[in-house]
Design a protein around this motif. Structure first.
Motif, PDB file in Angstrom:
ATOM      1  N   LYS A  83      -3.325   1.016   5.478  1.00 30.53           N
ATOM      2  CA  LYS A  83      -2.498   2.637   5.712  1.00 30.53           C
ATOM      3  C   LYS A  83      -1.296   2.364   4.745  1.00 30.53           C
ATOM      4  O   LYS A  83      -0.822   1.312   4.249  1.00 30.53           O
ATOM      5  N   GLU A  84      -1.063   4.269   4.783  1.00 31.32           N
ATOM      6  CA  GLU A  84       0.210   3.713   3.698  1.00 31.32           C
ATOM      7  C   GLU A  84       1.261   3.402   4.170  1.00 31.32           C
ATOM      8  O   GLU A  84       1.138   3.400   5.847  1.00 31.32           O
ATOM      9  N   GLN A  85       2.113   2.780   3.254  1.00 32.83           N
ATOM     10  CA  GLN A  85       3.468   2.290   3.594  1.00 32.83           C
ATOM     11  C   GLN A  85       2.903   1.379   4.893  1.00 32.83           C
ATOM     12  O   GLN A  85       3.697   0.914   5.472  1.00 32.83           O
TER      13      GLN A  85
ATOM     14  N   VAL B 284       0.832  -1.060   0.630  1.00 34.81           N
ATOM     15  CA  VAL B 284       0.338   0.042  -0.156  1.00 34.81           C
ATOM     16  C   VAL B 284       0.759   1.270   0.355  1.00 34.81           C
ATOM     17  O   VAL B 284       1.850   1.284   0.408  1.00 34.81           O
ATOM     18  N   ASP B 285       0.664   2.628  -0.967  1.00 32.42           N
ATOM     19  CA  ASP B 285       1.909   2.975  -1.345  1.00 32.42           C
ATOM     20  C   ASP B 285       0.826   4.596  -0.267  1.00 32.42           C
ATOM     21  O   ASP B 285       0.960   5.122   0.551  1.00 32.42           O
TER      22      ASP B 285
ATOM     23  N   PHE C 165      13.959   0.543  -0.934  1.00 31.27           N
ATOM     24  CA  PHE C 165      14.365  -0.837  -0.962  1.00 31.27           C
ATOM     25  C   PHE C 165      13.011  -1.346  -1.746  1.00 31.27           C
ATOM     26  O   PHE C 165      13.240  -2.385  -2.680  1.00 31.27           O
ATOM     27  N   ILE C 166      12.424  -1.951  -0.976  1.00 32.93           N
ATOM     28  CA  ILE C 166      11.028  -1.882  -1.185  1.00 32.93           C
ATOM     29  C   ILE C 166      10.120  -1.976  -2.170  1.00 32.93           C
ATOM     30  O   ILE C 166      10.007  -2.407  -3.613  1.00 32.93           O
ATOM     31  N   ASP C 167      10.252  -0.606  -2.418  1.00 38.30           N
ATOM     32  CA  ASP C 167      10.163  -0.115  -3.502  1.00 38.30           C
ATOM     33  C   ASP C 167      10.752  -0.125  -4.877  1.00 38.30           C
ATOM     34  O   ASP C 167       9.915   0.441  -5.477  1.00 38.30           O
ATOM     35  N   ALA C 168      11.502   0.627  -4.827  1.00 36.31           N
ATOM     36  CA  ALA C 168      12.807  -0.188  -5.852  1.00 36.31           C
ATOM     37  C   ALA C 168      12.452  -1.725  -6.475  1.00 36.31           C
ATOM     38  O   ALA C 168      12.320  -1.999  -7.870  1.00 36.31           O
TER      39      ALA C 168
END
Length: 281
Positions: free
Chosen positions: A69-71, A52-53, A129-132
């Protein structure tokens, strides 16, 4: 995802990636999930991993409510009862994959665990790192057919799982006796309800086994077994609409009365009353 059958509002979902039947990993946005989701309860034969962004919502997994929730991240294993609620404002991505998709030993061991955490917050330090890792997986999963490789998404899925680091796995994976006990319970809880059976089967004194389980989970070995049986009973009652007699037969109880006493002691409700309450929620 394909609907193969339903009981009232409960849908059984089977893995069938769109356009690439050989792919073990599929991705989608929460926007796409909203188009497919009718608010009903589902059970899938594949893993659902969501990142979840932004936004807030909620998801119910195995009858426990989790605010989104976000992140944050969500993990729903195969067979889990789940329902997406109030996700109109949620943005992010979901990864759907079969249990054999991860390619490393550590990630395969993780996805095989029956004790996955359903929802957790992602620390700020871990987010880049997770986003990448997720972006790389999304890019590879969207490759045109002529450039698509079935192996790369599985490798990148493993990288994403390793980066997400579900919090439950770190404490428990260091206790080999608990891991062995957990696997044994998962294989035999329908036939064996007594902690003494597992102690004998594993070659440990009952007190030593219970101490190891207590250290790993905060529960005694007996309580761990009871919780696993209750979870399966709830799934059978909610999804398959089984009677107490059918549940008793499926879960190794001598008769419906014995099962009802067990279920009421563990949950405070008789099986039929719990089943009726779930049906009207």
């Amino acid at each position: 995802m394909v609907e193969t059958g339903h009981v009232r509002v409960i849908r059984q979902m089977t893995y069938q990636p769109a356009g690439r039947r050989a792919a073990a990993v599929e991705t989608m946005t929460f926007e796409r999930l909203r188009e497919l989701n009718d608010g009903g309860t589902q059970r899938a034969d594949f893993h659902v991993l969501a990142v979840v962004d932004t936004g807030h919502g909620s998801v119910t997994v195995d009858f426990l409510h989790h605010p989104l929730k976000e992140q944050s991240a969500v993990w729903i294993p195969p067979g889990a009862v789940h329902q997406w609620d109030d996700i109109a404002g949620v943005a992010g991505h979901l990864v759907l994959f079969v249990p054999t998709a991860p390619v490393t030993h550590a990630t395969r061991e993780l996805v095989a665990s029956p004790d996955l955490v359903a929802h957790w917050s992602i620390p700020n330090a871990d987010w880049p790192f997770i986003d990448a890792a997720r972006d790389h997986l999304l890019l590879e999963a969207s490759a045109p057919p002529e450039n698509f490789s079935t192996g790369l998404p599985q490798i990148l899925l493993s990288a994403l799982i390793a980066r997400l680091r579900p919090p439950h796995s770190e404490a428990r994976s260091r206790h080999p006796l608990f891991l062995t006990f957990r696997s044994s319970v998962e294989a035999h809880f329908r036939e064996h309800h007594d902690a003494g059976y597992y102690a004998r089967a594993l070659g440990y004194a009952p007190r030593a086994l219970s101490r190891a389980v207590q250290q790993a989970t905060g529960r005694t070995a007996k309580a761990y077994i009871v919780d696993r049986i209750v979870l399966e009973a709830k799934r059978l009652l909610a999804h398959d609409r089984l009677t107490a007699a059918r549940c008793a037969a499926t879960l190794g109880f001598p008769d419906a009365s014995n099962f009802s006493v067990f279920f009421r002691k563990a949950t405070g409700m008789r099986p039929g009353a719990w089943q009726a309450a779930v049906a009207v929620e």
